[in-house]
Design a protein around this motif. Sequence first.
Motif, PDB file in Angstrom:
ATOM      1  N   ILE A 328      15.787  -3.813  62.710  1.00  0.00           N
ATOM      2  CA  ILE A 328      14.449  -3.407  62.270  1.00  0.00           C
ATOM      3  C   ILE A 328      14.502  -2.193  61.362  1.00  0.00           C
ATOM      4  O   ILE A 328      13.635  -2.022  60.486  1.00  0.00           O
ATOM      5  N   ASN A 329      15.507  -1.348  61.523  1.00  0.00           N
ATOM      6  CA  ASN A 329      15.649  -0.213  60.610  1.00  0.00           C
ATOM      7  C   ASN A 329      16.041  -0.680  59.214  1.00  0.00           C
ATOM      8  O   ASN A 329      15.588  -0.129  58.210  1.00  0.00           O
ATOM      9  N   ASP A 330      16.877  -1.701  59.171  1.00  0.00           N
ATOM     10  CA  ASP A 330      17.296  -2.252  57.880  1.00  0.00           C
ATOM     11  C   ASP A 330      16.160  -2.998  57.201  1.00  0.00           C
ATOM     12  O   ASP A 330      15.975  -2.902  55.980  1.00  0.00           O
ATOM     13  N   LEU A 333      10.793  -3.626  60.010  1.00  0.00           N
ATOM     14  CA  LEU A 333       9.929  -4.504  60.787  1.00  0.00           C
ATOM     15  C   LEU A 333       9.830  -3.966  62.214  1.00  0.00           C
ATOM     16  O   LEU A 333      10.420  -2.939  62.545  1.00  0.00           O
ATOM     17  N   PHE A 334       9.061  -4.654  63.049  1.00  0.00           N
ATOM     18  CA  PHE A 334       8.894  -4.247  64.445  1.00  0.00           C
ATOM     19  C   PHE A 334       9.674  -5.195  65.341  1.00  0.00           C
ATOM     20  O   PHE A 334       9.756  -6.389  65.074  1.00  0.00           O
ATOM     21  N   SER A 335      10.227  -4.651  66.419  1.00  0.00           N
ATOM     22  CA  SER A 335      11.054  -5.458  67.318  1.00  0.00           C
ATOM     23  C   SER A 335      10.221  -6.054  68.448  1.00  0.00           C
ATOM     24  O   SER A 335       9.294  -5.428  68.957  1.00  0.00           O
ATOM     25  N   ALA A 336      10.593  -7.267  68.837  1.00  0.00           N
ATOM     26  CA  ALA A 336       9.992  -7.895  70.018  1.00  0.00           C
ATOM     27  C   ALA A 336      10.760  -7.531  71.277  1.00  0.00           C
ATOM     28  O   ALA A 336      10.326  -7.833  72.384  1.00  0.00           O
ATOM     29  N   VAL A 337      11.892  -6.861  71.101  1.00  0.00           N
ATOM     30  CA  VAL A 337      12.761  -6.515  72.231  1.00  0.00           C
ATOM     31  C   VAL A 337      12.237  -5.275  72.947  1.00  0.00           C
ATOM     32  O   VAL A 337      11.883  -4.278  72.311  1.00  0.00           O
ATOM     33  N   GLN A 342       9.955   1.168  66.490  1.00  0.00           N
ATOM     34  CA  GLN A 342      10.059   1.375  65.047  1.00  0.00           C
ATOM     35  C   GLN A 342       9.492   2.753  64.710  1.00  0.00           C
ATOM     36  O   GLN A 342       8.348   3.047  65.025  1.00  0.00           O
ATOM     37  N   THR A 343      10.304   3.596  64.059  1.00  0.00           N
ATOM     38  CA  THR A 343       9.881   4.964  63.757  1.00  0.00           C
ATOM     39  C   THR A 343       9.882   5.264  62.262  1.00  0.00           C
ATOM     40  O   THR A 343       9.711   6.411  61.870  1.00  0.00           O
ATOM     41  N   GLU A 345       8.900   6.106  58.692  1.00  0.00           N
ATOM     42  CA  GLU A 345       7.703   6.777  58.164  1.00  0.00           C
ATOM     43  C   GLU A 345       6.868   5.835  57.296  1.00  0.00           C
ATOM     44  O   GLU A 345       5.632   5.913  57.284  1.00  0.00           O
ATOM     45  N   GLU A 346       7.538   4.933  56.588  1.00  0.00           N
ATOM     46  CA  GLU A 346       6.824   4.015  55.700  1.00  0.00           C
ATOM     47  C   GLU A 346       5.831   3.127  56.442  1.00  0.00           C
ATOM     48  O   GLU A 346       4.892   2.603  55.846  1.00  0.00           O
ATOM     49  N   LEU A 347       6.045   2.962  57.761  1.00  0.00           N
ATOM     50  CA  LEU A 347       5.206   2.048  58.544  1.00  0.00           C
ATOM     51  C   LEU A 347       4.137   2.763  59.364  1.00  0.00           C
ATOM     52  O   LEU A 347       3.441   2.137  60.154  1.00  0.00           O
ATOM     53  N   ASN A 348       3.995   4.071  59.156  1.00  0.00           N
ATOM     54  CA  ASN A 348       3.014   4.838  59.935  1.00  0.00           C
ATOM     55  C   ASN A 348       1.605   4.282  59.802  1.00  0.00           C
ATOM     56  O   ASN A 348       0.804   4.373  60.732  1.00  0.00           O
ATOM     57  N   GLY A 349       1.312   3.680  58.664  1.00  0.00           N
ATOM     58  CA  GLY A 349      -0.047   3.187  58.428  1.00  0.00           C
ATOM     59  C   GLY A 349      -0.490   2.083  59.356  1.00  0.00           C
ATOM     60  O   GLY A 349      -1.694   1.863  59.519  1.00  0.00           O
ATOM     61  N   VAL A 350       0.450   1.366  59.972  1.00  0.00           N
ATOM     62  CA  VAL A 350       0.063   0.300  60.903  1.00  0.00           C
ATOM     63  C   VAL A 350       0.607   0.536  62.306  1.00  0.00           C
ATOM     64  O   VAL A 350       0.281  -0.214  63.217  1.00  0.00           O
ATOM     65  N   SER A 351       1.423   1.567  62.485  1.00  0.00           N
ATOM     66  CA  SER A 351       1.999   1.836  63.808  1.00  0.00           C
ATOM     67  C   SER A 351       0.917   2.078  64.850  1.00  0.00           C
ATOM     68  O   SER A 351       1.022   1.639  66.000  1.00  0.00           O
TER      69      SER A 351
END
Length: 404
Positions: A328-330, A333-337, A342-343, A345-351
């Motif tokens: 998920i870092n690569d 994306l978000f993990s189902a595990v 997921q940390t 910064e680019e994804l803060n808008g939907v976290s």
Amino acid sequence: MKKLIKLVLALATTFSLVACNSTTEEVEEVVEIEFFEYKQEAIDIFEVLAAEFMAEHPNIKVTVSSPPESGTVIKTRVSSGDIPDIIAVGADQTYKDLAEAGVYVDLSNDPALDLVHEAYIQTIKDVSQLDEVYGIPYIANANAIIYNKAIFAENGVEVPTTWEELMAAAETFKAAGVTPFYFTFKDAWTTLPAWNVIAANTAGNQYFIDYQAGVTTSSENYRESLEKLKDLVQYGHDDNMGKTYPDGNTAFALGESAMYLQGIWAITDILKANPDIEVGIFPYPVGDSTVISGVDLLFSVADASEHKEEAMLFVNFLLEQENSTRFINDQKLFSAVKGVEQTAEELNGVSEAFAAGNVADFPDHYVPSSVDLASVLQQFVLDQDVDATLQQLTDAYDAFLARQ
């Protein structure tokens, strides 16, 4: 003399046994399994993980394949009996079709399911409308508006929180000579990300299920989603129908538009094209701004595989927390595990939406493959005829139900 002969014979026997054992070890059969996955942007990380797995299991060779038009390819291969050992697709109609056709091993009682969040298992059941689980959820994605922070700042535009503000922002960029949205409609499927979010927030994400149940008998509820998609298309570039998904990733990365209507899966390629871009995302400001997310990748084992045990060994290797985190870092994306967060910064808008549970599945995951929604929407963004498109969807739905 007799003692010497006995000693020589004993040594010869010993060497013979050692040589025999050595030869047996050298020719130990290597089991070959094929890992078929549809995410071409992820082939590099999967090949890295496969190499590490093979180092741990030298008797297993994993071949990673990720062909273009994978949905068509896998159905063709299944029809011809050339079925990969592991099939990794999204929780969508391809998964549903193959599950119904008996292609997969039933994993309902497999211990691997205990490693993933129950919500994603339920998503798989909802999409397939089957009680059995034929895939292990691996990652979840999200549809959001990707934006260039620098371009927003240069033009004094704040992140929109309403549809009116989004249209006003697009108008501001257009007036400043900046392309508001970069469209890639040469690839029909790229019409889906924006439509999915708008449709889910205006008509619900299981509208076709209602259609099947006779709750509604026309596609009229999709009118608002088409009208809003039409609004967005007015703010594209000069060749909306001539650009592909890779074209769009590169163009956005190089600052050729302020916004990009894609899933978060595009961020990896954007950053590869321009590691210095200041990229962010925000939910579509429509309805309750529910973020559209689904199981982007799941792992299924083919019932026809002669190496099911080895296939599940590789699946479990991928499910390990360390490996899931690396993936998920690569891929951003978000993990189902369970236990993998997921940390980026680019994804803060939907976290925050994920944390609050303000997410819903993709509407197109419930639309039959025979309807070919992507092609319908591709024609719509070209001619922008709302009434004709609604009638086309109604006719396609009715034709599907008549065949059942």
